[in-house]
Design a protein around this motif. Structure first.
Motif, PDB file in Angstrom:
ATOM      1  N   CYS A  44     -26.206   0.232 -19.982  1.00 48.41           N
ATOM      2  CA  CYS A  44     -25.955   0.575 -18.340  1.00 48.41           C
ATOM      3  C   CYS A  44     -24.451   0.046 -18.045  1.00 48.41           C
ATOM      4  CB  CYS A  44     -26.991   0.042 -17.724  1.00 48.41           C
ATOM      5  SG  CYS A  44     -28.424   1.096 -17.660  1.00 48.41           S
ATOM      6  N   HIS A  63     -20.994   2.533 -17.382  1.00 45.58           N
ATOM      7  CA  HIS A  63     -21.076   2.821 -15.965  1.00 45.58           C
ATOM      8  C   HIS A  63     -19.868   3.374 -15.515  1.00 45.58           C
ATOM      9  CE1 HIS A  63     -19.002  -1.025 -15.137  1.00 45.58           C
ATOM     10  NE2 HIS A  63     -18.512  -0.585 -13.997  1.00 45.58           N
ATOM     11  N   GLY A 100     -18.696   6.317 -16.956  1.00 46.94           N
ATOM     12  CA  GLY A 100     -19.383   7.594 -16.986  1.00 46.94           C
ATOM     13  C   GLY A 100     -18.613   8.222 -18.113  1.00 46.94           C
ATOM     14  N   GLU A 101     -17.298   8.159 -18.265  1.00 46.23           N
ATOM     15  CA  GLU A 101     -16.541   8.845 -19.294  1.00 46.23           C
ATOM     16  C   GLU A 101     -15.637   7.963 -20.113  1.00 46.23           C
ATOM     17  OE1 GLU A 101     -16.803  12.003 -19.853  1.00 46.23           O
ATOM     18  OE2 GLU A 101     -18.065  12.547 -18.229  1.00 46.23           O
ATOM     19  N   LYS A 119     -20.623   6.936 -23.423  1.00 42.94           N
ATOM     20  CA  LYS A 119     -21.189   7.617 -22.055  1.00 42.94           C
ATOM     21  C   LYS A 119     -22.628   7.148 -22.150  1.00 42.94           C
ATOM     22  CE  LYS A 119     -19.839  11.860 -21.850  1.00 42.94           C
ATOM     23  NZ  LYS A 119     -19.138  13.127 -21.938  1.00 42.94           N
ATOM     24  N   PRO A 120     -22.931   7.672 -20.745  1.00 42.01           N
ATOM     25  CA  PRO A 120     -24.522   7.352 -20.394  1.00 42.01           C
ATOM     26  C   PRO A 120     -25.477   7.984 -21.370  1.00 42.01           C
ATOM     27  CG  PRO A 120     -23.227   7.717 -18.555  1.00 42.01           C
ATOM     28  CD  PRO A 120     -22.419   8.238 -19.387  1.00 42.01           C
ATOM     29  N   ALA A 157     -31.280   7.375 -18.308  1.00 47.55           N
ATOM     30  CA  ALA A 157     -31.158   8.017 -17.029  1.00 47.55           C
ATOM     31  C   ALA A 157     -30.751   6.906 -16.044  1.00 47.55           C
ATOM     32  CB  ALA A 157     -32.803   8.354 -16.757  1.00 47.55           C
ATOM     33  N   MET A 167     -26.835   6.853 -16.218  1.00 45.13           N
ATOM     34  CA  MET A 167     -26.447   8.026 -15.423  1.00 45.13           C
ATOM     35  C   MET A 167     -26.362   7.606 -13.911  1.00 45.13           C
ATOM     36  SD  MET A 167     -25.174  10.728 -15.357  1.00 45.13           S
ATOM     37  CE  MET A 167     -25.360  11.569 -17.069  1.00 45.13           C
ATOM     38  N   ASN A 227     -23.877   5.145 -12.863  1.00 40.25           N
ATOM     39  CA  ASN A 227     -22.675   5.709 -13.116  1.00 40.25           C
ATOM     40  C   ASN A 227     -22.227   6.682 -11.525  1.00 40.25           C
ATOM     41  OD1 ASN A 227     -21.188   8.918 -14.188  1.00 40.25           O
ATOM     42  ND2 ASN A 227     -20.041   6.856 -13.931  1.00 40.25           N
ATOM     43  N   LEU A 228     -23.349   7.160 -11.355  1.00 40.77           N
ATOM     44  CA  LEU A 228     -23.410   8.197 -10.146  1.00 40.77           C
ATOM     45  C   LEU A 228     -22.927   7.273  -8.701  1.00 40.77           C
ATOM     46  CD1 LEU A 228     -25.875  10.886 -10.937  1.00 40.77           C
ATOM     47  CD2 LEU A 228     -23.343  11.034 -10.860  1.00 40.77           C
TER      48      LEU A 228
END
Length: 314
Positions: free
Chosen positions: A248, A252, A254-255, A263-264, A267, A270, A273-274
């Motif tokens: 995680c 975090h 994301g890319e 990458k995540p 869940a 993800m 990251n959001l």
């Protein structure tokens, strides 16, 4: 002293400011001048010394507090100070607290609110890991409360790391309530730990700059290492859970192009990251609008958002 956020074009100002940066430069005509970045708790401003060898320009260095007289001008739509006189300020002439940008929210209240989320974590190993960081480690706690979340982009103020972490955790609370398949304990722990490496990636204020370790490793790798070290000190910490928590943190951003080693794949990664991206962008937008003051028109193209920005009426 006139705070930077209140300075307007056409004014002549005098007062003491923190010289955050100083760099010599040369004009197209071969004339030497000085580029300065001055700071107080309300922000920073670009300044120039066009005649560095003239009378009234005394010796000083970057990170000194300097007493200046300057004219406020504008260059390409941004405020700029034309420094006429400058000297290094003496101890007792200034209060360092006036020169450090600080969160608008109470730091101790934010920390207690964050601890409320830590107390909701029931998994014993994750709970012990959070306790080792946020309850037992006085040196870490002090740094975590005092550090910024970034050098310049967002939450670049005292208490910024704490404020950002709390905001991210609160967003994760929303995800947990609406997406019930998420592992709450893992996500809350990851949210609280995702930026802990910044305590050592960035130096303390007033410098707030990258450390040597931060330049070489970065806060994502450093945070993952810190979690691994703590987990290994907790008897019976499940390896699978340790890897999920480290994932995680590692994912975090994301890319890969945004600095994430992974990458995540979970869940929870993800969701983290959001939440991280949401708070970083919304705070950046807030700081841009604050700097614009009462300007309700279009603010021009912003490279971070790749868009022309404008405030709405609230």
């Amino acid at each position: 002293m006139k705070y930077i956020e209140t300075i307007r074009e056409g004014e002549r100002i005098s007062g003491i400011y923190l010289c955050k940066q100083r760099q010599s430069a040369v004009t197209k005509n071969g004339k030497t001048y000085e580029n300065l970045i001055l700071q107080d708790k309300t922000g920073t401003v670009d300044a120039k010394i066009w005649d560095p060898n003239s009378q009234g320009i005394d010796d000083f260095e970057a990170m000194d507090y300097i007493d200046i007289m300057a004219d406020a001008t504008s260059f390409q739509g941004a405020l700029q100070l034309n420094v006429k006189r400058v000297r290094k300020a003496r101890e007792g002439e200034y209060n360092p607290a006036d020169y450090l940008p600080v969160s608008e929210r109470d730091i101790e209240e934010m920390y207690q609110e964050l601890m409320g989320y830590a107390n909701q974590v029931q998994e014993p190993h994750l709970r012990a890991l959070l306790k080792s960081l946020f309850v037992d480690d006085a040196e870490f706690i002090k740094g975590f409360k005092f550090h910024s979340a970034a050098k310049t982009v967002h939450h670049s103020f005292v208490g910024g790391l704490l404020e950002h972490t709390l905001n991210v955790t609160k967003l994760c609370e929303y995800y947990v309530k609406n997406y019930t398949y998420l592992n709450r304990d893992l996500l809350y722990t990851a949210a609280m730990c995702h930026d802990i490496g910044k305590v050592y990636e960035l130096s303390e204020f007033p410098e707030n700059d990258y450390t040597d370790e931060g330049q070489l490793l970065g806060h994502i790798a450093m945070g993952s290492e810190m979690v691994a070290e703590r987990a290994h000190q907790i008897p019976g910490f499940p390896k699978k859970l340790e890897n999920e928590l480290k994932h995680c943190i590692l994912a975090h951003h994301g890319e890969l192009e945004y600095g994430s080693p992974k990458k995540p794949a979970l869940a929870e990664a993800m969701a983290l990251n959001l939440a991280d991206n949401t708070d970083a962008k919304m705070e950046t937008m807030k700081e841009i609008f604050k700097a614009a003051g009462t300007n309700m028109g279009w603010l021009g193209y912003n490279r971070f958002f790749e868009s022309n920005l404008r405030k709405t009426e609230v």
